[in-house]
Scaffold this motif. Structure first.
Motif, PDB file in Angstrom:
ATOM      1  N   VAL A   4      25.544  53.199   0.324  1.00  0.00           N
ATOM      2  CA  VAL A   4      26.266  51.979  -0.046  1.00  0.00           C
ATOM      3  C   VAL A   4      25.311  50.811  -0.253  1.00  0.00           C
ATOM      4  O   VAL A   4      25.519  49.982  -1.156  1.00  0.00           O
ATOM      5  CB  VAL A   4      27.355  51.645   1.009  1.00  0.00           C
ATOM      6  N   ILE A   5      24.241  50.730   0.532  1.00  0.00           N
ATOM      7  CA  ILE A   5      23.292  49.624   0.375  1.00  0.00           C
ATOM      8  C   ILE A   5      22.417  49.832  -0.864  1.00  0.00           C
ATOM      9  O   ILE A   5      22.225  48.909  -1.672  1.00  0.00           O
ATOM     10  CB  ILE A   5      22.421  49.468   1.630  1.00  0.00           C
ATOM     11  N   VAL A  23      23.608  43.728   2.974  1.00  0.00           N
ATOM     12  CA  VAL A  23      22.899  43.745   1.691  1.00  0.00           C
ATOM     13  C   VAL A  23      22.384  42.349   1.334  1.00  0.00           C
ATOM     14  O   VAL A  23      21.296  42.202   0.753  1.00  0.00           O
ATOM     15  CB  VAL A  23      23.793  44.320   0.569  1.00  0.00           C
ATOM     16  N   LEU A  52      22.376  48.473  -8.638  1.00  0.00           N
ATOM     17  CA  LEU A  52      23.216  47.892  -9.679  1.00  0.00           C
ATOM     18  C   LEU A  52      22.926  46.410  -9.905  1.00  0.00           C
ATOM     19  O   LEU A  52      23.202  45.876 -10.991  1.00  0.00           O
ATOM     20  CB  LEU A  52      24.693  48.096  -9.344  1.00  0.00           C
ATOM     21  N   SER A  53      22.380  45.745  -8.909  1.00  0.00           N
ATOM     22  CA  SER A  53      22.020  44.329  -9.074  1.00  0.00           C
ATOM     23  C   SER A  53      20.555  44.154  -9.437  1.00  0.00           C
ATOM     24  O   SER A  53      20.057  43.018  -9.508  1.00  0.00           O
ATOM     25  CB  SER A  53      22.324  43.549  -7.786  1.00  0.00           C
ATOM     26  N   GLN A  96      24.223  49.038  -4.175  1.00  0.00           N
ATOM     27  CA  GLN A  96      24.307  47.607  -4.473  1.00  0.00           C
ATOM     28  C   GLN A  96      22.970  47.046  -4.948  1.00  0.00           C
ATOM     29  O   GLN A  96      22.923  46.247  -5.887  1.00  0.00           O
ATOM     30  CB  GLN A  96      24.780  46.849  -3.219  1.00  0.00           C
ATOM     31  N   TYR A 138      29.162  43.922   6.100  1.00  0.00           N
ATOM     32  CA  TYR A 138      29.169  43.330   4.757  1.00  0.00           C
ATOM     33  C   TYR A 138      28.076  42.271   4.551  1.00  0.00           C
ATOM     34  O   TYR A 138      27.780  41.915   3.419  1.00  0.00           O
ATOM     35  CB  TYR A 138      30.533  42.716   4.453  1.00  0.00           C
ATOM     36  N   SER A 184      18.456  41.399   0.759  1.00  0.00           N
ATOM     37  CA  SER A 184      18.026  40.707  -0.461  1.00  0.00           C
ATOM     38  C   SER A 184      17.273  39.416  -0.142  1.00  0.00           C
ATOM     39  O   SER A 184      16.283  39.078  -0.799  1.00  0.00           O
ATOM     40  CB  SER A 184      19.233  40.402  -1.347  1.00  0.00           C
TER      41      SER A 184
END
Length: 301
Positions: free
Chosen positions: A96-97, A70, A103-104, A100, A67, A74
């Motif tokens: 999954v990475i 990501v 979407l960000s 994220q 968790y 960033s």
């Protein structure tokens, strides 16, 4: 070979403990292994340069092991990273990475490569002129791999007295280090073993977390210099190991003994226990060379 424990506790982060993440330095290479929440904060606390991390190995897709990934990716972007980053992990980690990041609206300015793993057999996932890294298939609730980091054969040590005695020029020293024989001007061949000493044995580090007790990994990790093996429970909670597919400290020690490793490092402790010293006591009843991982602890081998 240096190991820095950033986090080594199971399940959830707490104010006093962190989930799994560690940094291995071997042959002047630095590898990040797992990336639980808080990893980048722990990297800063332990004064580890972000720029040296080029390869990240994720054992499985349970949150306490990835968790933090990501966020770290960033942060690399915010630091204007330019060098490539390689991530090795189970199939699905790329999806999954990238979801994220998309979407960000956070896109990296550096090349981000995913090496997704699916094989249930041990396989080589990284190799250069200094280090080779193989997977260690583990038995957990989801697809999981440990990783075996091995030095490649070391250079032989020069026997300077012998070299000077034969009046060999320095331009041949590198050839001699790599095992080459030398032919003198008069035609005599000097075998390499007369000019060198054997190198120190190559070192290796086996990372095994999370897994139920599984002797099938023994041939893969046999004779490793150091084994890090999860030890989530003490013997009093052994009844929980099959349901959760974790190990006790004593089971980890049994694996270490059967694999004839030099040193066992215990970690991935359940946070139900007030002290980790009991893990060492129980493991030492089976295997003598025990070290306890703890957040911020460094080991040099």
């Amino acid at each position: 070979m240096k190991l820095t424990i950033l986090g080594c506790y199971a399940a959830t982060p707490r104010t006093i403990t962190n989930p799994t993440s560690q940094v291995l330095e071997i042959k002047n290479r630095m590898f990040l292994i797992d990336c639980g929440e808080g990893t980048q904060v722990q990297l800063r606390k332990n004064k580890i340069k972000f720029s040296r991390i080029e390869h990240i190995f994720i054992s499985h897709l349970h949150g306490d092991h990835f968790y933090g990934l990501v966020g770290l990716i960033s942060t690399f972007m915010l630091l204007n990273r330019q060098t490539d980053l390689h991530v090795y992990g189970p199939k699905g980690i790329k999806e999954v990475i990238l979801l994220q990041l998309r979407l960000s609206n956070s896109y990296t300015g550096y090349n981000l490569y995913f090496h997704e793993l699916e094989s249930k057999e041990s396989e080589v996932v990284f190799e250069d002129e200094r280090v080779i890294i193989k997977t260690i298939p583990l038995r957990h609730r989801v697809y999981t791999n440990g990783f075996l980091f091995q030095e490649k054969n070391r250079e032989r040590k020069l026997n300077i007295d012998a070299i000077l005695n034969h009046d060999i020029e320095t331009c041949y020293y590198q050839k001699i280090k790599y095992g080459g024989d030398i032919t003198l001007e008069d035609g005599r061949v000097i075998p390499n073993e007369k000019l060198t000493f054997d190198p120190e044995p190559s070192r290796s580090y086996a990372f095994c977390s999370d897994t139920a007790y599984d002797e099938s990994i023994v041939p893969i990790i046999e004779n490793a210099t150091v084994l890090y093996h999860e030890s989530t429970f003490l013997e009093s909670e052994e009844h929980l190991t099959e349901k959760t597919m974790h190990c006790t400290a004593k089971q980890a020690a049994t694996i270490a003994k059967k694999a004839n490793v030099e040193q066992l490092v215990l970690g991935h402790y359940s946070t139900r226990y007030d002290s980790i010293e009991r893990f060492k006591s129980e493991a030492e009843s089976v295997f003598p060379n025990i070290l306890l991982a703890d957040d911020g602890r460094e080991f040099e081998f």
